[in-house]
Design an enzyme around this catalytic site. Structure first.
Site, PDB file in Angstrom:
ATOM      1  N   SER A  69       0.844  -1.190   0.000  1.00  0.00           N
ATOM      2  CA  SER A  69       0.000   0.000   0.000  1.00  0.00           C
ATOM      3  C   SER A  69       0.878   1.237   0.000  1.00  0.00           C
ATOM      4  O   SER A  69       1.969   1.254   0.589  1.00  0.00           O
ATOM      5  CB  SER A  69      -0.896   0.011   1.245  1.00  0.00           C
ATOM      6  OG  SER A  69      -1.545   1.269   1.403  1.00  0.00           O
ATOM      7  N   TYR A 124      -2.312  -0.940  10.199  1.00  0.00           N
ATOM      8  CA  TYR A 124      -2.352  -1.207   8.760  1.00  0.00           C
ATOM      9  C   TYR A 124      -1.051  -0.785   8.073  1.00  0.00           C
ATOM     10  O   TYR A 124      -0.423  -1.573   7.361  1.00  0.00           O
ATOM     11  CB  TYR A 124      -3.543  -0.475   8.134  1.00  0.00           C
ATOM     12  CG  TYR A 124      -3.658  -0.680   6.645  1.00  0.00           C
ATOM     13  CD1 TYR A 124      -4.136  -1.875   6.128  1.00  0.00           C
ATOM     14  CD2 TYR A 124      -3.290   0.327   5.757  1.00  0.00           C
ATOM     15  CE1 TYR A 124      -4.241  -2.064   4.757  1.00  0.00           C
ATOM     16  CE2 TYR A 124      -3.393   0.144   4.391  1.00  0.00           C
ATOM     17  CZ  TYR A 124      -3.865  -1.053   3.889  1.00  0.00           C
ATOM     18  OH  TYR A 124      -3.959  -1.237   2.533  1.00  0.00           O
TER      19      TYR A 124
END
Length: 259
Positions: free
Chosen positions: A140, A153
């Site tokens: 990401s 995350y």
């Protein structure tokens, strides 16, 4: 003409929804054999109906170490080799008010980091049977700079970034190509839960197209969209600007919690 992956055997995890589903369907329609994995068998069966001659279902939870122990044998029952693996399985949990809930962090790392470790371990024997194997995993752009609320995350994706780089270093004398995929905001069931503006939001189908193109071009890192990745990479190289100009506008915490 847009480059396409063709006549390969691939394993895609996280295929029951989102980017994994869109990528599995796209690759299957380009005359590849796709082994589609995910936790929800029913969703995988529905995906298989869209391209039954090209999609094979292998339901599994990549975060479950015990269940993944049986996956190599199950993979071998479906194919004698793998040309490419794209690990798309993952999850997201935000840390609101910096609660530092250890169980939440473990769930995120189990899926986003250890799930990729389990996937690579299961796939390596079959990747070794291909003349030009590729192992790619979904990171990401959140790992480029530290975002508020994304402690779990973003950390899991940053750990994945380092892990893939170390694997690439270890295997640099072999044929295996290791690829890190770092998308921005993509319209998926996970991002549907976000309660903030998502700049340059794209569809899962658009993300799948970008991923396939990057893999065709032989890139080691596939970042997209550029309108988001380039500014973030610049700010990542000059974090003082990021912390001074951006994060004060993003954080929701104004005072420390009191006991």
């Amino acid at each position: 003409m847009v480059k396409q992956i063709r006549n390969k055997t691939l394993w895609v995890t996280g295929a029951s929804s989102g980017i994994g589903r869109a990528l599995s369907l796209r690759l299957a329609r380009h005359d590849n054999i796709v082994i589609a994995s995910g936790r929800r068998y029913e969703a995988l069966a529905e995906l298989q109906k869209l391209c039954p001659e090209r999609i094979r279902v292998l339901d599994c939870d990549v975060a479950d170490d015990d269940a993944m122990a049986a996956v190599p044998e199950r993979l071998e029952a479906l194919t004698g080799h793998l040309d490419m693996v794209v690990a798309c399985a993952g999850t997201c949990e935000y840390d609101d008010d910096l609660q530092l809930d250890g169980l939440s962090y473990r769930r995120v790392f189990d899926a986003n980091f250890f799930g990729v470790v389990n996937t690579l371990r299961s796939a390596l024997p079959l990747l070794g049977a291909s003349p030009a194997p590729v192992f790619a995993a979904l990171g990401s752009l959140s790992s480029v700079v530290p975002f508020p609320r994304a402690e779990a995350y973003g950390s899991s994706k940053a750990a994945l970034d380092y892990f893939l780089g170390a694997v690439r270093a270890d295997l640099c004398r072999t044929a295996l190509k290791v690829v890190l995929i770092r998308p921005g905001f993509v319209r998926t069931p996970l991002t549907a839960r976000n309660d903030f503006a998502m700049p340059f939001l794209m569809s899962a189908e658009q993300a799948a197209e970008r991923i396939e193109l990057g893999l065709c071009k032989g890139r080691n890192t596939i970042d997209f969209p550029r309108r988001l990745s380039w500014p973030l990479r610049f700010l990542g190289s000059c974090k003082a600007l990021w912390f001074h100009l951006c994060v004060p506008k993003l954080t929701r915490i104004r005072t420390l919690r009191k006991h």
